[in-house]
Design a protein around this motif. Structure first.
Motif, mmCIF file in Angstrom:
data_model
loop_
_atom_site.group_PDB
_atom_site.id
_atom_site.type_symbol
_atom_site.label_atom_id
_atom_site.label_comp_id
_atom_site.label_asym_id
_atom_site.label_seq_id
_atom_site.Cartn_x
_atom_site.Cartn_y
_atom_site.Cartn_z
ATOM 1 N N TYR A 22 0.837 -1.193 0.000
ATOM 2 C CA TYR A 22 0.000 0.000 0.000
ATOM 3 C C TYR A 22 0.875 1.248 0.000
ATOM 4 N N ASN A 23 0.576 2.153 -0.907
ATOM 5 C CA ASN A 23 1.297 3.419 -1.001
ATOM 6 C C ASN A 23 2.802 3.206 -1.170
ATOM 7 N N ASN A 24 3.184 2.081 -1.746
ATOM 8 C CA ASN A 24 4.578 1.712 -2.057
ATOM 9 C C ASN A 24 5.436 1.439 -0.826
ATOM 10 N N ASP A 25 5.019 1.836 0.358
ATOM 11 C CA ASP A 25 5.878 1.759 1.536
ATOM 12 C C ASP A 25 5.409 0.793 2.611
ATOM 13 N N ALA B 47 0.636 -9.014 9.517
ATOM 14 C CA ALA B 47 1.116 -7.813 10.201
ATOM 15 C C ALA B 47 1.679 -6.855 9.167
ATOM 16 N N LEU B 48 1.929 -5.630 9.611
ATOM 17 C CA LEU B 48 2.425 -4.578 8.725
ATOM 18 C C LEU B 48 3.951 -4.471 8.818
ATOM 19 N N PHE B 49 4.575 -4.244 7.655
ATOM 20 C CA PHE B 49 6.027 -4.132 7.575
ATOM 21 C C PHE B 49 6.386 -2.977 6.637
ATOM 22 N N LEU B 50 7.539 -2.380 6.872
ATOM 23 C CA LEU B 50 8.016 -1.289 6.038
ATOM 24 C C LEU B 50 8.736 -1.862 4.820
ATOM 25 N N ALA B 51 8.355 -1.394 3.631
ATOM 26 C CA ALA B 51 8.970 -1.901 2.401
ATOM 27 C C ALA B 51 10.476 -1.641 2.376
#
Length: 341
Positions: A202-205, A226-230
């Motif tokens: 999402y949103n590239n990041d 879970a969420l992770f930073l690209a």
């Protein structure tokens, strides 16, 4: 006259339809929870699904205060993993006086060759330097630092935490400050994250990734993901060459120092072999603790060791980091020097 009524009625219908759409979007946005995780904010995803639910530990506010540099036993150069002062609070409670500053305050995120002189001119008379960096940015910081001769900005610090963390899960309030499109985008992004079997971006990041046995590790509702930073995977891996740069930097210091390399959240939960050659070369060098091996063990024992909706260690993880660092500091400074002026 009959011909004039048709366009008027059409425009009225268009206005009514537009008003209905905008009103619906506004209502959805107002009812969308305000983001309290950096990755839910970046990816425009719902904290109702991804927000942590396990209450954080409480810390005595007096242990969150830093001291002026000329009173410090320890100076810490850190990044966003140190901005809450939570892990440092364990050292403060044990009697060590610590001053924290941050890589971005140097302008160029690098420590230059005149670092010792710069600290001395700024008033540091302490006994230990700690340099903390998250895995994904350390390589760039070392590369730039190798070419950097002069620290150009004055030393800056503040006594209070740069980013005070939340003490509790936020209660509901209307999301008046968000753009009117925020609610619908968050709804569709979250729906996609729920419905898609695999990983999504999402949103590239911000990446939503499947975490094996995720509900053992995280407290949020959609805990199998879970969420992770690209940037965890788009930035280069650390290598043994970086270990040599760290050795050279430490050897050139007049004051003893410790390196703290905090592994990316993605490395801990998903891509365990990221920077593996660096980790192998770094272990047993004496440069600092092996936080990769530590995180590999601790994340399986502490729920919400990293935040599910954020890229950072949670306050649970921060305090565990503080206990580990207290043991490391005691190897260099068995007792706080400030106890014996």
């Amino acid at each position: 006259m009959a011909r004039l009524k048709t366009p008027a009625k059409l425009w009225l219908q268009i206005f009514a339809a537009g008003f209905a759409v905008l009103s619906t979007m506004l209502a959805i946005t107002l009812l969308t929870p305000i983001s309290y995780g950096d990755l839910t904010r970046i990816g425009r995803l719902s904290d109702h699904q991804f927000g942590w639910l396990k209450p954080p530990p409480k810390v005595d506010p007096k242990n969150l205060k830093g001291v002026p540099l000329d009173q410090a036993d320890i100076v810490l150069i850190g990044d966003s993993f140190s901005m809450t002062h939570r892990w440092q609070s364990v050292l403060t409670k044990a009697g060590y006086r610590i001053t924290t500053t941050y890589w971005p305050q140097f302008g160029v995120e690098a420590i230059c060759s005149d670092f010792d002189d710069w600290l001395e001119r700024s008033g540091f008379r302490g006994k230990l330097i700690i340099v903390e960096s998250v895995e994904r940015y350390l390589g760039e910081r070392l590369d730039v630092g190798a070419k950097c001769a002069t620290m150009t900005r004055p030393f800056m610090t503040k006594a209070d935490p740069y980013v005070p963390p939340l003490e509790d899960v936020p209660g509901f309030e209307l999301n008046w400050g968000a753009p009117i499109t925020q609610g619908p985008i968050t709804y569709w992004n979250t729906r996609r994250a729920i419905k898609t079997p695999g990983d999504t971006v999402y949103n590239n990041d911000a990446m939503v990734r499947v975490v094996p046995d995720g509900c053992k590790f995280f407290s949020h509702r959609l805990c199998d993901k879970a969420l992770f930073l690209a940037e965890d995977v788009t930035h280069r891996e650390l290598t043994p060459r970086d270990v040599e740069s760290m050795k050279a930097f430490a050897a050139a210091r007049r004051t003893p120092m410790l390196w703290m390399v905090i592994p990316n959240k993605t490395t801990v939960y998903i891509e365990h072999n990221h920077s593996k050659d660096f980790v192998t070369a770094y272990r047993n060098t004496g440069l600092g603790p092996d936080l990769f091996g530590w995180a590999e063990t601790r994340h399986a024992l502490t729920r919400d060791f990293y935040f599910p909706n954020d890229t950072h260690l949670s306050m649970h993880g921060q305090l565990e980091l503080g206990e580990l660092m207290l043991n490391e500091v005691r190897k260099k400074l068995p007792e706080p020097p400030s106890r014996h002026p």
